[in-house]
Design an enzyme around this catalytic site. Sequence first.
Site, PDB file in Angstrom:
ATOM      1  N   CYS A  81       0.843  -1.203   0.000  1.00 54.86           N
ATOM      2  CA  CYS A  81       0.000   0.000   0.000  1.00 54.86           C
ATOM      3  C   CYS A  81       0.882   1.258   0.000  1.00 54.86           C
ATOM      4  O   CYS A  81       1.524   1.525  -1.008  1.00 54.86           O
ATOM      5  CB  CYS A  81      -0.979  -0.039   1.175  1.00 54.86           C
ATOM      6  N   HIS A 194      -3.823  -4.886  -0.233  1.00 52.93           N
ATOM      7  CA  HIS A 194      -3.316  -5.465   1.027  1.00 52.93           C
ATOM      8  C   HIS A 194      -3.359  -6.987   0.924  1.00 52.93           C
ATOM      9  O   HIS A 194      -4.444  -7.584   1.074  1.00 52.93           O
ATOM     10  CB  HIS A 194      -4.179  -4.987   2.191  1.00 52.93           C
ATOM     11  N   GLU A 196      -2.541  -9.206   2.995  1.00 48.56           N
ATOM     12  CA  GLU A 196      -2.960  -9.813   4.265  1.00 48.56           C
ATOM     13  C   GLU A 196      -4.454  -9.666   4.500  1.00 48.56           C
ATOM     14  O   GLU A 196      -5.016 -10.231   5.440  1.00 48.56           O
ATOM     15  CB  GLU A 196      -2.178  -9.214   5.429  1.00 48.56           C
ATOM     16  N   ASP A 239     -23.580  -7.705  15.556  1.00 50.05           N
ATOM     17  CA  ASP A 239     -23.833  -6.837  16.715  1.00 50.05           C
ATOM     18  C   ASP A 239     -23.448  -7.656  17.931  1.00 50.05           C
ATOM     19  O   ASP A 239     -23.925  -8.790  18.090  1.00 50.05           O
ATOM     20  CB  ASP A 239     -25.314  -6.466  16.778  1.00 50.05           C
ATOM     21  N   ASP A 397     -27.434   6.098  12.507  1.00 44.45           N
ATOM     22  CA  ASP A 397     -28.610   5.375  13.019  1.00 44.45           C
ATOM     23  C   ASP A 397     -29.837   6.262  12.879  1.00 44.45           C
ATOM     24  O   ASP A 397     -30.246   6.909  13.836  1.00 44.45           O
ATOM     25  CB  ASP A 397     -28.406   5.008  14.499  1.00 44.45           C
TER      26      ASP A 397
END
Length: 547
Positions: A81, A194, A196, A239, A397
């Site tokens: 990167c 990336h 990984e 969640d 939200d």
Amino acid sequence: MPTVHLLDYVAGNVRSLANAIEKLGYTIAWIKEPEDIESAESLILPGVGHFGHCLTQFSQSGYLEPIRKHIDSGKPFLGICVGLQALFEGSAENPDVPGLGIIPGKLVRFDDNEKSVPHIGWNSAATNKIGSPQAESFYGLRNSSKYYYVHSYAVPYEEGLFERHGWTVATAKYGGEQFVGAIGRENVFATQFHPEKSGLAGLRALKAFLESKRRETWEETLWYDVGQGLTRRVIACLDVRTNDQGDLVVTKGDQYDVREKGEGQVRNLGKPVDMARKYYEEGSDEITFLNITSFRNCPLADLPMLEILRQTSENVFVPLTIGGGIRDTVDTDGTKVSALEVATLYFKSGADKVSIGSDAVTAAEEYILRGKRLSGETAIETISAAYGNQAVVVSVDPKRVHVKSPEVTKHHTIKTAHPSPSGEEYCWYQCTIKGGREGRDMDVHQLVTAVEAMGAGEILLNCIDKDGSNSGFDLELINDVKKSIKIPVISSSGAGNPAHFEDVFQQTPTDAALGAGMFHRGEYTVKDVKDYLAEKGFLVRQFEDKI
Ligand code: 1PR
């Protein structure tokens, strides 16, 4: 075991890179100071965030010359990167900060007129025209694989420009822009993506570097013409909160109410680490954890969520986002801990992005009160300054508020195809904090434009009315938000079946779509969604189950 030296440039999630290297059977020698580079046989230079910040850090800490010497010595070098970007002459991101200049060329910012920036998601790293099977692979890269990118600046690709200097280039396309996805010559290999975080396709490239397998002939077995360009990103969201016995469990709300009917037990849908791995192996392009318990009586350093990230990042090689409680806070011993320090705890434990909810609303309210002037002290600004804006997600939200006409409110309204029972044909979306428990005098348009200005890199757009409803995404909300900002939007809330993902990708320009309940309840797998989208002609990343 063979050793590889890793420059511990703490600007992101090196833990995942370390996990990937160890998974491939190598031990890591951490470079703590420039002198350590001399003894390095093989050197990896990771880096996320700002080109200038990164290069200035390397230069001020005396790393640049030892890195250059290592490369000149012919010993293996991998840049990831910003570690790739550093090899070029410079970047429009910080014009006054020079790169190493080992490769001719400069980075430019993606054009954001027609597409979101940063470029976040899964794209190609193709060494020849897509659709023509390769006889030879460049560091294990395959035209039929996809790799995870997250950057706003790229090196434009021009046929022959690098090749005439002996470089081999793998490219990707974003919108109409073709850019360098990976580049290599002799002992140098560098990836803009990336490895990984790119599943087993990424580990394959990492392994090829570690084994110095620059080129190998192979039969392209899984040959399907995946086509160039960014895939449709499908995300599984967990969640997470403590249940009444104090264990961290995956739960799921209906309109954010996570308790079984009435004041029942907290819905316990399983263990976070196990479920994250399951979704990864089903092909989820990212995993998002939203920690909906604020740990009032737990020292920050012992947060169970940190351990969940450490364990998850050992076997899940796609980006991990963590939200919940990312804000300035006071630890149990009374010490003040900044949002940046909280975020750093999570990055060091394996997170790639942090998601900020309530604190973003408060910061946006203050930003507007100050006449839309930045303070430089908010969680969004400090974390994106340190880690790059791609590491900061703002979780929204909102709740629908119906009104008779736009004139009756100062808020940004839309004409809705779903009027209220009393026939009100307009609505605005009210921002809430504390998990939807408190409505604020702010609408979503105000919030997303404010946090974009503060440096947020992505929006996680939930919708309380749709949450857990299985009725599909709130397409009107998504289209309205996508008109307001340039940064990517993840649509969330309401997904109940694979067709809902088709709807949101077909009827809105969303950059990604997230599901929770439909996966947790075992009604569908992430693979069901991706296979369905592929059948409908959408570009999706197929999960690869071997290196
Ligand atoms: O305010 O910075 O501490 O962050 C709190 C975070 O936790 C926010 O991202 C907020 O959205 C989330 N959150 C807080 N309380 C709840 C709750 O459910 N009681 N989760 C909660 C909100 C939204 C999504 C959900 C999608 C998809 N959940 O995570 O999974 O709506 O659901 P579906 O596909 O089942 O419809 P802070």
